[in-house]
Design an enzyme around this catalytic site. Structure first.
Site, mmCIF file in Angstrom:
data_model
loop_
_atom_site.group_PDB
_atom_site.id
_atom_site.type_symbol
_atom_site.label_atom_id
_atom_site.label_comp_id
_atom_site.label_asym_id
_atom_site.label_seq_id
_atom_site.Cartn_x
_atom_site.Cartn_y
_atom_site.Cartn_z
ATOM 1 N N ARG A 29 4.228 -0.501 -0.448
ATOM 2 C CA ARG A 29 3.124 0.236 0.172
ATOM 3 C C ARG A 29 2.481 1.185 -0.831
ATOM 4 N NH1 ARG A 29 2.968 -1.434 5.268
ATOM 5 N NH2 ARG A 29 4.952 -2.112 6.163
ATOM 6 N N ASN A 87 -9.000 -4.873 -8.617
ATOM 7 C CA ASN A 87 -9.876 -4.085 -9.478
ATOM 8 C C ASN A 87 -9.587 -4.423 -10.938
ATOM 9 O OD1 ASN A 87 -11.153 -2.621 -7.379
ATOM 10 N ND2 ASN A 87 -9.368 -1.284 -7.210
ATOM 11 N N HIS A 100 -2.676 -6.153 -10.006
ATOM 12 C CA HIS A 100 -2.165 -6.003 -8.640
ATOM 13 C C HIS A 100 -3.224 -6.412 -7.644
ATOM 14 C CE1 HIS A 100 -3.811 -2.156 -10.082
ATOM 15 N NE2 HIS A 100 -4.265 -1.971 -8.849
ATOM 16 N N HIS A 102 -4.528 -5.690 -3.933
ATOM 17 C CA HIS A 102 -4.489 -4.786 -2.785
ATOM 18 C C HIS A 102 -4.646 -5.606 -1.510
ATOM 19 C CE1 HIS A 102 -5.411 -0.831 -4.898
ATOM 20 N NE2 HIS A 102 -5.861 -1.670 -5.812
HETATM 21 P P1 5GP Z 1 -6.246 0.484 -8.794
HETATM 22 O O1 5GP Z 1 -7.177 1.643 -8.630
HETATM 23 O O2 5GP Z 1 -5.677 0.411 -10.206
HETATM 24 O O3 5GP Z 1 -6.808 -0.818 -8.327
HETATM 25 O O4 5GP Z 1 -5.058 0.777 -7.795
HETATM 26 C C1 5GP Z 1 -3.903 1.471 -8.131
HETATM 27 C C2 5GP Z 1 -3.248 1.856 -6.835
HETATM 28 O O5 5GP Z 1 -1.920 2.221 -7.122
HETATM 29 C C3 5GP Z 1 -3.903 3.041 -6.124
HETATM 30 O O6 5GP Z 1 -4.322 2.646 -4.826
HETATM 31 C C4 5GP Z 1 -2.800 4.096 -6.096
HETATM 32 O O7 5GP Z 1 -2.772 4.841 -4.898
HETATM 33 C C5 5GP Z 1 -1.542 3.267 -6.273
HETATM 34 N N1 5GP Z 1 -0.453 3.951 -6.934
HETATM 35 C C6 5GP Z 1 -0.532 4.662 -8.104
HETATM 36 N N2 5GP Z 1 0.686 5.131 -8.441
HETATM 37 C C7 5GP Z 1 1.540 4.710 -7.477
HETATM 38 C C8 5GP Z 1 2.950 4.884 -7.279
HETATM 39 O O8 5GP Z 1 3.649 5.530 -8.057
HETATM 40 N N3 5GP Z 1 3.493 4.301 -6.181
HETATM 41 C C9 5GP Z 1 2.741 3.583 -5.300
HETATM 42 N N4 5GP Z 1 3.388 3.052 -4.238
HETATM 43 N N5 5GP Z 1 1.419 3.389 -5.451
HETATM 44 C C10 5GP Z 1 0.823 3.955 -6.534
#
Ligand code: 5GP
Ligand code: ZN
Length: 114
Positions: A29, A87, A100, A102
């Protein structure tokens, strides 16, 4: 990648709320959820972003989507609908440089694409 936060989550070095794991991927999550269901599905091996995918990664990327579909059903968001986002790079707001997927759902989306 020793300094990658998602590699640390995959290894269990930092805590996460895991919802699925197999030999290829880990799903957990999001720490800052943008929807009632917000799950991140990541490959267990480090890949920076879509920009560096190679053809050998095709089955792994397909597997991410199969796991997303299964988790959407398990979370009971499959019938109402959900959004899958990858992203890539600065303009898209990629903040964690470990590829990753989402999985977002559980309420109507407020924002259109872009
Ligand atoms: P991005 O912006 O790179 O597509 O998404 C990164 C996502 O990773 C963000 O939605 C952020 O909330 C999540 N995230 C960042 N650090 C952590 C973490 O330590 N644990 C978890 N569970 N999510 C994280
Ligand atoms: Zn990583």
């Amino acid at each position: 990648m020793s300094d990658c936060i998602f590699c640390k989550i995959v290894k269990g070095d930092i805590p996460s709320t895991n919802v699925f794991r197999d030999e290829q991927v880990t799903a957990f999550r999001d720490i800052n959820p943008a929807a009632p269901t917000h799950i991140l599905i990541v490959p267990n091996k480090h890949i920076d972003s879509v920009n560096v995918l190679i053809s050998d990664d095709e089955p792994l990327m397909g597997h991410l989507f199969i796991v997303a579909k299964q988790l959407a059903a398990r979370e009971k968001i499959d019938e109402d609908g959900y959004r899958l986002i990858v992203n890539t790079g600065v303009y898209a707001g990629q903040t964690v440089h470990h590829i990753h997927l989402h999985l977002l759902g559980g309420a109507p989306m407020k924002h259109p694409m872009g």
